[in-house]
Design a protein around this motif. Structure first.
Motif, PDB file in Angstrom:
ATOM      1  N   ASP A 221       0.389  -1.134   0.217  1.00  0.00           N
ATOM      2  CA  ASP A 221      -0.104  -0.632  -0.102  1.00  0.00           C
ATOM      3  C   ASP A 221       0.532   0.759  -0.152  1.00  0.00           C
ATOM      4  O   ASP A 221       0.274   2.392   0.053  1.00  0.00           O
ATOM      5  CB  ASP A 221      -1.000  -0.072   1.061  1.00  0.00           C
ATOM      6  N   ILE A 222       1.633   1.096   0.354  1.00  0.00           N
ATOM      7  CA  ILE A 222       2.844   2.213   0.020  1.00  0.00           C
ATOM      8  C   ILE A 222       2.700   2.864  -1.237  1.00  0.00           C
ATOM      9  O   ILE A 222       2.881   1.869  -2.178  1.00  0.00           O
ATOM     10  CB  ILE A 222       4.377   1.963   0.389  1.00  0.00           C
ATOM     11  N   ASP A 223       2.906   3.987  -1.142  1.00  0.00           N
ATOM     12  CA  ASP A 223       2.630   4.801  -2.693  1.00  0.00           C
ATOM     13  C   ASP A 223       3.830   4.577  -2.860  1.00  0.00           C
ATOM     14  O   ASP A 223       5.514   3.982  -2.886  1.00  0.00           O
ATOM     15  CB  ASP A 223       3.133   6.118  -2.101  1.00  0.00           C
ATOM     16  N   TRP A 224       4.177   4.585  -4.494  1.00  0.00           N
ATOM     17  CA  TRP A 224       4.589   3.929  -5.618  1.00  0.00           C
ATOM     18  C   TRP A 224       6.082   4.977  -5.834  1.00  0.00           C
ATOM     19  O   TRP A 224       7.160   4.380  -6.069  1.00  0.00           O
ATOM     20  CB  TRP A 224       3.984   4.105  -7.394  1.00  0.00           C
ATOM     21  N   HIS A 225       5.896   6.343  -5.467  1.00  0.00           N
ATOM     22  CA  HIS A 225       7.175   6.818  -5.461  1.00  0.00           C
ATOM     23  C   HIS A 225       8.178   6.154  -4.569  1.00  0.00           C
ATOM     24  O   HIS A 225       9.132   6.332  -4.421  1.00  0.00           O
ATOM     25  CB  HIS A 225       6.666   7.826  -4.744  1.00  0.00           C
ATOM     26  N   TRP A 226       7.670   6.005  -3.335  1.00  0.00           N
ATOM     27  CA  TRP A 226       8.884   4.957  -2.071  1.00  0.00           C
ATOM     28  C   TRP A 226       8.834   3.620  -1.923  1.00  0.00           C
ATOM     29  O   TRP A 226       9.573   3.355  -1.060  1.00  0.00           O
ATOM     30  CB  TRP A 226       8.408   6.484  -0.843  1.00  0.00           C
ATOM     31  N   ARG A 227       7.909   3.420  -2.503  1.00  0.00           N
ATOM     32  CA  ARG A 227       7.615   1.875  -2.145  1.00  0.00           C
ATOM     33  C   ARG A 227       8.962   0.884  -2.531  1.00  0.00           C
ATOM     34  O   ARG A 227       9.573   0.640  -3.460  1.00  0.00           O
ATOM     35  CB  ARG A 227       6.729   1.183  -3.529  1.00  0.00           C
ATOM     36  N   PRO A 228       9.184  -0.322  -1.629  1.00  0.00           N
ATOM     37  CA  PRO A 228      10.414  -1.178  -1.964  1.00  0.00           C
ATOM     38  C   PRO A 228      10.633  -1.852  -3.363  1.00  0.00           C
ATOM     39  O   PRO A 228       9.991  -1.728  -3.578  1.00  0.00           O
ATOM     40  CB  PRO A 228      10.154  -1.869  -0.887  1.00  0.00           C
ATOM     41  N   TYR A 229      11.986  -1.718  -3.761  1.00  0.00           N
ATOM     42  CA  TYR A 229      12.178  -2.036  -4.697  1.00  0.00           C
ATOM     43  C   TYR A 229      11.473  -3.610  -5.035  1.00  0.00           C
ATOM     44  O   TYR A 229      10.693  -3.965  -6.347  1.00  0.00           O
ATOM     45  CB  TYR A 229      13.530  -2.258  -4.998  1.00  0.00           C
ATOM     46  N   HIS A 230      11.685  -4.313  -4.186  1.00  0.00           N
ATOM     47  CA  HIS A 230      10.949  -5.803  -4.157  1.00  0.00           C
ATOM     48  C   HIS A 230       9.405  -6.142  -4.418  1.00  0.00           C
ATOM     49  O   HIS A 230       8.768  -6.611  -4.981  1.00  0.00           O
ATOM     50  CB  HIS A 230      11.354  -6.403  -3.451  1.00  0.00           C
ATOM     51  N   ARG A 231       8.992  -4.828  -4.333  1.00  0.00           N
ATOM     52  CA  ARG A 231       7.708  -4.684  -3.598  1.00  0.00           C
ATOM     53  C   ARG A 231       6.466  -4.236  -5.173  1.00  0.00           C
ATOM     54  O   ARG A 231       6.259  -4.124  -5.770  1.00  0.00           O
ATOM     55  CB  ARG A 231       7.026  -3.564  -3.434  1.00  0.00           C
ATOM     56  N   VAL A 232       7.863  -3.494  -6.363  1.00  0.00           N
ATOM     57  CA  VAL A 232       7.213  -3.159  -7.485  1.00  0.00           C
ATOM     58  C   VAL A 232       8.156  -3.899  -8.794  1.00  0.00           C
ATOM     59  O   VAL A 232       6.930  -3.729  -9.744  1.00  0.00           O
ATOM     60  CB  VAL A 232       8.125  -1.258  -7.546  1.00  0.00           C
ATOM     61  N   CYS A 233       9.091  -4.941  -8.401  1.00  0.00           N
ATOM     62  CA  CYS A 233       9.596  -5.500  -9.561  1.00  0.00           C
ATOM     63  C   CYS A 233       9.776  -6.672  -9.281  1.00  0.00           C
ATOM     64  O   CYS A 233       9.951  -7.184 -10.429  1.00  0.00           O
ATOM     65  CB  CYS A 233      10.952  -4.606  -9.877  1.00  0.00           C
ATOM     66  N   ASN A 234       9.356  -6.904  -8.358  1.00  0.00           N
ATOM     67  CA  ASN A 234       9.155  -8.478  -8.059  1.00  0.00           C
ATOM     68  C   ASN A 234      10.094  -9.093  -8.375  1.00  0.00           C
ATOM     69  O   ASN A 234      10.487 -10.323  -9.192  1.00  0.00           O
ATOM     70  CB  ASN A 234       7.747  -8.907  -8.606  1.00  0.00           C
TER      71      ASN A 234
END
Length: 320
Positions: A221-234
């Motif tokens: 649920d963290i905003d995409w601008h500061w979401r951890p890498y592993h939660r963006v790119c898996n």
């Protein structure tokens, strides 16, 4: 004596014949296996075998980074890249450039605008990155995302294309996000930050921003601008063959563009700052209490582990 020599010659000749038969059998067997694999029905392992034949020589840095990533994924419980378990949401931030057999995962505040422009040039949207405005790079403009393809098409691209992501020191990215989204963007919407953020824009302090970030219980649920890498790119679910770092962006970008046969005049723009990112980051982190710093590092601990960034001395034992 003549009999002995004749016998020796016969033995040697027999050995050569046997060696020839052995060699011919195994070469033929290998060729048959290769044909069988090539004639398969799209099995994941068959596709993987074919793609490995075309992987170009990578630099030592790339071998080292991908090895660190795979080992870290294994420590986190991923036995292998589990492509069968991905969902469309996991592929949402991966862009496809079919013309150059490239996949790239866009991550905010890690040169994502520049890479979006490069992808648009490679896809034929513009002749050069200079022709693309920042506002144009905020939209896809014809670029497809991997999530738009069906599972078979997506999987084929994942195993046969160069797939890349760029990262930077996680704390530097958090500070960069705060500076861009809070200090410079005064009209940032309060609703997108959640009820715990009492002020927006230039009125928000860095400790307030970090406290809001820490109050978000689910990292997804963290905003995409500061979401951890592993939660963006898996990266433990999607196989990436190239890992770039902002700290070495010029050499990494040149290597990647060469790998995908990009035009020679297409280059990654250099960034010049009056103060180093490291110094800027330390200046902001100094505003946080030791407890808040530890909690913030814990939020991004997996990213540090996956991409080989060092943690502050003494902090690793506290996070384990």
């Amino acid at each position: 004596m003549k009999r002995t020599r004749s016998f020796s010659c016969i033995v040697m000749l027999g050995g050569l014949v046997l060696f020839y038969i052995y060699l011919k059998y195994h070469v033929l067997s290998s060729q048959q296996n290769l044909k069988a694999l090539s004639a398969g029905n799209g099995d994941v392992h068959q596709t993987r075998f074919r793609s490995r034949k075309r992987i170009p020589t990578r630099s030592f840095a790339q071998v080292q980074r991908t090895t660190i990533l795979r080992e870290a994924c294994r420590k986190l419980g991923y036995k292998s890249v589990q492509t069968k378990h991905f969902t469309k949401d996991m592929l949402e931030h991966i862009y496809v450039v079919d013309s150059h057999h490239l996949l790239y995962c866009g991550i905010a505040h890690v040169g994502d605008i520049n890479w979006k422009k490069i992808a648009l040039v490679l896809s034929g949207y513009a002749a050069s990155a200079d022709e693309i405005s920042s506002s144009e790079s905020q939209t896809d403009n014809g670029l497809k995302r991997l999530s738009e393809h069906n599972p078979s098409e997506a999987l084929s691209r994942m195993y046969n294309y160069t797939s890349m992501l760029f990262v930077r020191d996680p704390m530097e990215r958090v500070v960069s996000a705060f500076r861009e989204m809070m200090e410079k963007q005064v009209s940032f919407e309060k609703d997108s930050l959640g009820g715990t953020m009492t002020r927006t824009g230039q009125g928000v302090t860095f400790p307030e921003f970090v406290q809001f970030l820490l109050n978000t219980t689910d990292q997804q649920d963290i905003d995409w601008h500061w979401r951890p890498y592993h939660r963006v790119c898996n990266p433990c679910l999607v196989r990436y063959t190239f890992i770039g770092k902002l700290e070495t962006s010029q050499s990494d970008a040149a290597e990647l563009l060469s790998l995908v046969n990009a035009p020679q005049d297409l280059t990654y723009p250099s960034t010049v700052t009056a103060e180093s990112f490291e110094n800027i980051t330390q200046r902001y982190l100094a505003q946080l209490s030791p407890e808040m710093q530890e909690a913030l590092y814990k939020t991004y601990y997996v990213d540090y582990l996956l991409f080989g960034y060092p943690l502050p001395p003494g902090l690793l034992d506290k996070l384990l």
